[in-house]
Design a protein around this motif. Structure first.
Motif, mmCIF file in Angstrom:
data_model
loop_
_atom_site.group_PDB
_atom_site.id
_atom_site.type_symbol
_atom_site.label_atom_id
_atom_site.label_comp_id
_atom_site.label_asym_id
_atom_site.label_seq_id
_atom_site.Cartn_x
_atom_site.Cartn_y
_atom_site.Cartn_z
ATOM 1 N N ASP A 79 0.950 -1.279 -0.136
ATOM 2 C CA ASP A 79 -0.028 -0.087 0.127
ATOM 3 C C ASP A 79 1.493 1.417 0.072
ATOM 4 O OD1 ASP A 79 -1.876 1.450 -0.001
ATOM 5 O OD2 ASP A 79 -2.715 1.411 2.132
ATOM 6 N N TRP B 259 -9.215 -0.307 3.004
ATOM 7 C CA TRP B 259 -9.788 -1.036 2.125
ATOM 8 C C TRP B 259 -10.607 -2.161 1.974
ATOM 9 C CZ3 TRP B 259 -8.868 -1.430 -3.343
ATOM 10 C CH2 TRP B 259 -7.991 -0.735 -3.406
ATOM 11 N N ALA C 204 -2.912 -1.984 -8.007
ATOM 12 C CA ALA C 204 -3.720 -1.396 -6.158
ATOM 13 C C ALA C 204 -5.142 -2.274 -6.135
ATOM 14 C CB ALA C 204 -4.472 0.487 -5.952
ATOM 15 N N GLN D 232 -4.927 -5.641 -3.290
ATOM 16 C CA GLN D 232 -5.632 -5.024 -2.217
ATOM 17 C C GLN D 232 -6.988 -5.075 -2.734
ATOM 18 O OE1 GLN D 232 -3.326 -1.242 -2.609
ATOM 19 N NE2 GLN D 232 -3.544 -1.509 -0.394
#
Length: 403
Positions: free
Chosen positions: A122, A387, A199, A203
């Motif tokens: 991240d 997230w 991303a 994630q």
């Protein structure tokens, strides 16, 4: 001389072994372990350590005092040293089905779990991942099942605005390669500040979510495009010409209008190179945080481009609009909203956590919509700018598209 030759041979052998595939990793330590009763055990081998702690977003929120102020946070917990220098901690609660991240601290040094190869980055922080799936639970969408899988590609496209080629990630649904006469709707998914085109795939577990929703018949087969919102960069770290530059949130041209004005380049490229249904009714866009900000203004400045828009914890009301180099992108919001809604879009969807630092700005935006009588759907969840919420929002948004 013979002794020197043996030493040299030994060094060459050792060097060769180091250069080969790591076939013989450390054995004997399992971590994490999801136990039958729903608790989770974490282990870390550190024979010389004085203290080992665990931090993770699955831990209970506690009140922690710092000076004269009290904060609510997920405080780290201590592991206990056992045999052979293996430290261990087992939760005293059942960990709810979800995808979490965690790290260890060994005598003050933060480290990932060396026994867990499942990691996420991240921005510049790397954490170990704990996925607790359960049949029927939302987190089951994040797991890989024996269903037809889509194809994930890393695609480069020419950007006249940036002046160089840029990369995006493209998901094509199962059957795309075989169904050569079929055309598909397209969803564009945008990341937050400090993120990139990887991303949402890492994630956000977006490709697993898409595979599973489509396989269940809960979402239409669609092409999904994950863009890189950092218009000053070509691609994700180590996938661009910047080499070992440390990832950062302090990048130029992120929320000042350039990316929004350049977005039609992406849509044009996708329509030219994929079997898309190239019309507004078959296009959707959504994004988290900065990506939610981008989603709003890309939509308002291109009212004939997208029929569905999703703002996940959108980073609006932060003052970026006033400081922007291209203020025209953010100007005349009331007029742009009127034009957008006059064209009767199918969906404007807004989601945010009840403790998100952006909730007041999002509520103010909703008040503006309410005052004008503009329709939208809203979802408020527990938690903040995380997230876990954004994965939830994607699972809610995608099934509403292209009906």
């Amino acid at each position: 001389m013979k002794k020197l030759a043996l030493i040299a041979a030994g060094l060459l052998l050792a060097g060769s072994a180091f250069a080969q595939q790591a076939l013989f990793g450390p054995a004997g330590v399992e971590s994490p372990v999801i136990n039958e009763d729903g608790t989770v055990t974490f282990r870390y081998r550190a024979p010389k350590a004085v203290r080992v702690t665990l931090s993770g977003d699955f831990l209970p929120v506690q009140k922690v005092k710092m000076g004269d102020r009290e904060f609510e946070m997920q405080a780290p917990v201590d592991l206990k040293e056992g045999q052979n220098g293996v430290w261990e901690y087992t939760t005293d609660f059942k960990v709810a089905p979800e995808m979490y991240t965690y790290t260890f601290s060994v005598d003050g040094n933060s480290v990932i779990d060396p026994n867990n190869v499942f990691v996420n980055r991240d921005v510049a922080t790397v954490s170990s991942v704990l996925l607790v799936p359960q049949e029927g639970a939302r987190s089951d969408l994040y797991a890989i099942h024996r269903v037809p899988h889509g194809t994930v590609s890393k695609v480069w496209y020419p950007s006249a605005t940036a002046g160089f080629d840029r990369r995006m990630t493209v998901y094509t649904p199962a059957g795309y390669e075989k169904n050569t006469k079929t055309r598909y709707p397209v969803l564009y998914v945008l990341h937050g500040i400090g993120g990139d085109e990887d991303a949402w795939v890492t994630q956000g577990r977006a490709t697993q979510i898409l595979d599973n929703l489509i396989a269940r018949g809960q979402a239409k087969p669609m092409i999904v495009v994950f863009t890189n919102g950092n218009i000053s960069q070509e691609a994700a770290p180590l996938e661009n010409s910047m080499n070992y530059t440390r990832p950062t949130m302090s990048l130029p041209q992120t929320m000042e209008g350039t990316f929004e004005s350049a977005f039609p380049e992406v849509v044009k490229f996708i329509d030219a190179n994929y079997r898309t249904i190239a019309k507004k009714q078959s296009r959707a866009i959504c994004g988290l945080s900065m990506g939610g900000f981008h989603t709003l203004y890309i939509t308002l400045n291109n009212p004939d481009m997208f029929n569905y828009s999703g703002m996940f914890s959108a980073a609006i009301g932060t003052g970026s609009e006033e400081r922007a180099a291209h203020k025209e992108i953010y100007a005349d919001m009331d007029a742009k909203l009127a034009t957008y809604f006059s064209k009767k879009p199918a969906l404007l969807w807004i989601g945010i956590g009840n403790s998100d630092f952006l909730i007041q700005a999002n509520n103010d935006f909703r008040k503006k919509l309410d005052a004008a009588g503009y329709p939208y759907e809203y979802m408020e969840t527990d938690g903040g700018h995380i997230w876990r919420n954004w994965r939830i929002y994607l699972t809610e948004f995608v099934p509403k598209l292209f009906k």
